[in-house]
Design a protein around this motif. Structure first.
Motif, PDB file in Angstrom:
ATOM      1  N   ASP A   1       0.818  -1.208   0.000  1.00  0.00           N
ATOM      2  CA  ASP A   1       0.000   0.000   0.000  1.00  0.00           C
ATOM      3  C   ASP A   1       0.853   1.259   0.000  1.00  0.00           C
ATOM      4  O   ASP A   1       0.385   2.338  -0.387  1.00  0.00           O
TER       5      ASP A   1
ATOM      6  N   ALA B   1       3.184   1.777  -1.980  1.00  0.00           N
ATOM      7  CA  ALA B   1       3.284   2.123  -3.395  1.00  0.00           C
ATOM      8  C   ALA B   1       1.984   2.750  -3.884  1.00  0.00           C
ATOM      9  O   ALA B   1       1.986   3.724  -4.647  1.00  0.00           O
ATOM     10  N   LEU B   2       0.857   2.196  -3.429  1.00  0.00           N
ATOM     11  CA  LEU B   2      -0.452   2.689  -3.861  1.00  0.00           C
ATOM     12  C   LEU B   2      -0.676   4.127  -3.420  1.00  0.00           C
ATOM     13  O   LEU B   2      -1.287   4.922  -4.134  1.00  0.00           O
ATOM     14  N   GLU B   3      -0.185   4.486  -2.231  1.00  0.00           N
ATOM     15  CA  GLU B   3      -0.456   5.804  -1.666  1.00  0.00           C
ATOM     16  C   GLU B   3       0.666   6.807  -1.907  1.00  0.00           C
ATOM     17  O   GLU B   3       0.591   7.944  -1.462  1.00  0.00           O
TER      18      GLU B   3
ATOM     19  N   LEU C   1       2.065  -4.182  -9.601  1.00  0.00           N
ATOM     20  CA  LEU C   1       1.505  -2.865  -9.283  1.00  0.00           C
ATOM     21  C   LEU C   1       0.082  -2.730  -9.821  1.00  0.00           C
ATOM     22  O   LEU C   1      -0.792  -2.173  -9.152  1.00  0.00           O
TER      23      LEU C   1
ATOM     24  N   ALA D   1      -2.041   0.047  -8.208  1.00  0.00           N
ATOM     25  CA  ALA D   1      -1.103   1.173  -8.259  1.00  0.00           C
ATOM     26  C   ALA D   1      -0.554   1.402  -9.658  1.00  0.00           C
ATOM     27  O   ALA D   1       0.430   2.114  -9.835  1.00  0.00           O
TER      28      ALA D   1
ATOM     29  N   VAL E   1      -0.294   5.180 -10.735  1.00  0.00           N
ATOM     30  CA  VAL E   1       0.485   6.146  -9.947  1.00  0.00           C
ATOM     31  C   VAL E   1       1.638   6.656 -10.824  1.00  0.00           C
ATOM     32  O   VAL E   1       2.322   5.855 -11.466  1.00  0.00           O
TER      33      VAL E   1
ATOM     34  N   SER F   1       5.093   7.559 -12.357  1.00  0.00           N
ATOM     35  CA  SER F   1       6.323   6.804 -12.087  1.00  0.00           C
ATOM     36  C   SER F   1       7.459   7.243 -12.994  1.00  0.00           C
ATOM     37  O   SER F   1       7.242   7.848 -14.054  1.00  0.00           O
TER      38      SER F   1
END
Length: 463
Positions: free
Chosen positions: A309, A311-313, A339, A344, A347, A349
């Motif tokens: 999470d 990575a998700l946030e 991901l 994610a 997100v 990157s």
């Protein structure tokens, strides 16, 4: 030269299946060898075979199974009967009961007094319980499939309470369907009725234990969610990527922290969060996450959801890639797949090609042409790390707007907050207050203006 003890020796098994290239197969086998090495074993041989499918009984065909038996000191066969086509998980039955033919024990020393030549047979595929048991019969050695090897590594490397709970759940989920195949269950299976009852009792105990562990994990993750909520307003970078890509080395270099670094797969299982160092204003947090790998067991992905999470946030992801590894494109795709699985995938990157100090100049030049937007760094080069730090700061500043805001003298607390939340480029003092040239994200600017629009508190007027 003294030969290492037998307990350290392992044989690898792999089958080249249709749709898998020779390069992909070789890379997967190399990775399995590194996984086995992480467990403390030395690979002494490989047994590979090209087939249209995995043999239902024991993965390999008869000839290769015999070759494997010669390498391990086993009999190289599982018996005359094979599993039915309708149920490939049916056991291959041997003459006599388990353990009574003198060659079925898998703890190294068999009933006939001989010893297995190796301690472990590692198979680069997921095995059904009966396939694993049949391979143990044929080799006289312990057998682990790829998932079993990874679960065992996770079990050894888990340090925090959260990681230990996560790994134990995955380990029990992996163990439960294999109980009837384990050597420890032999004596129970001789009496079918009693054996089946005892086996079901064991499985129920495992299910109950998993339920308990999940309750404990949920409590720990609630605490983690509270900590993450406190960091929600912070700018956050998450380092993601394949295992052993150098994420922890970059984490240590970017934050000046003592993050654990070792040249082994899955050296990091716990999420570490540190501030960028030297500290930026506003503050930027950097998270190191658990590494990914091909065929990462689903139970482990699910168990480590809380860790992932981060990575998700995150505000931005840095996809760290080992530029010196020839299979880096497939490793990058694995990272992206996981991901996407955790939500994610969208997100923002940036691709970070790490370990460029290990890449030949010509190959590096080709990589730069192929990946013009990637960052090329070595975690061991201070100049690269300093440049990377500035680029991380620039990622956030790219969204900044610049405005002029008048801060009355009785609202100096707001000025302090502005220094923390953005960049104060200039301050001009006159009789009305301080005119600040302020660079920050639109949301931050709106929040500052909202605070200034409210009447000053008693504390602010007193100051």
């Amino acid at each position: 030269m003294t030969r290492p003890p037998r307990e350290q020796d392992a044989v690898l098994v792999g089958v080249l299946l249709p749709g898998v290239t020779d390069l992909e197969f070789a890379s997967s086998m190399e990775e399995l060898e590194r996984l086995v090495s992480t467990l403390g074993y030395r690979t002494t041989a490989r047994v590979t075979q090209a087939r249209s499918h995995l043999e239902a009984a024991a993965v390999l065909g008869e000839g290769k199974l015999k070759e494997l038996g010669e390498l391990t000191g086993g009999k190289g066969a599982v018996g005359s009967a094979g599993p039915s086509a309708d149920d490939p998980d049916d056991e291959v039955e041997e003459d006599g009961e388990d353990g009574e033919d003198g060659e079925d024990d898998v703890d190294g020393a068999r009933a006939d007094g001989s010893e297995a030549k190796v301690a472990l047979v590692a198979v680069d595929h997921d095995l059904s319980p009966s396939q694993a048991r049949n391979l143990e019969r044929a080799t006289g050695a312990r057998v682990l499939d790829r998932t079993g090897v990874i679960v065992e590594i996770f079990h050894r490397h888990a340090k925090s309470r959260e990681a230990r709970l996560q790994v134990e759940i995955a380990r029990l989920a992996y163990t439960a369907p294999r109980l009837r195949e384990s050597p420890g269950g032999k004596e129970r299976q001789r009496g079918r009725g009693a054996g089946e009852a005892a086996l079901e009792l064991d499985r129920r105990k495992i299910r109950d234990r998993i339920a308990e562990l999940r309750e404990e994990l949920a409590a720990v993750q609630r605490d983690q969610d509270v900590r993450r909520a406190h960091r929600r307003q912070a700018r956050r970078i998450a380092l993601v990527g394949y295992t052993n890509a150098g994420k922890s080395s970059l984490m240590r270099a970017l934050t000046g922290s003592d993050v654990y670094v070792e040249n082994k797969l899955f050296a990091t299982l716990d999420t570490t969060v540190r501030a960028l160092h030297p500290e930026a204003r506003p503050r930027i947090l950097v998270s190191d996450t658990v590494g990914f790998i091909k065929k990462l067991p689903h139970d482990l992905v699910a168990s480590f959801k809380s860790t992932l999470d981060e990575a998700l946030e995150a505000s931005h992801l840095l996809h760290v890639v080992d530029a010196a590894d020839p299979s880096w494109p497939s490793q990058l795709e694995v990272t992206r797949e996981v991901l996407r699985e955790i939500g994610a995938g969208d997100v923002p990157s940036t691709l970070v090609m790490n370990k460029i100090d290990r890449v030949a100049p010509e190959a590096l030049a080709r990589l730069r042409l192929r990946l013009p937007d990637a960052w090329f760094v070595s975690a061991h080069d201070p100049a690269d790390v300093a440049s990377m730090r500035e680029r991380v700061i620039a990622l956030f500043e790219a969204t900044y707007e610049e405005v002029e805001i008048l801060v009355p003298y009785d609202r100096q607390g707001v000025l302090s907050e502005m220094h923390e939340a953005g960049r104060v480029a200039d301050e001009r003092y006159d009789e009305s207050g301080v005119t600040v040239r302020f660079r920050a994200e639109p949301e931050t600017i709106a929040r500052v203006r909202s605070v200034l629009a409210r009447p000053a508190s008693g504390r602010e007027r007193a100051s």
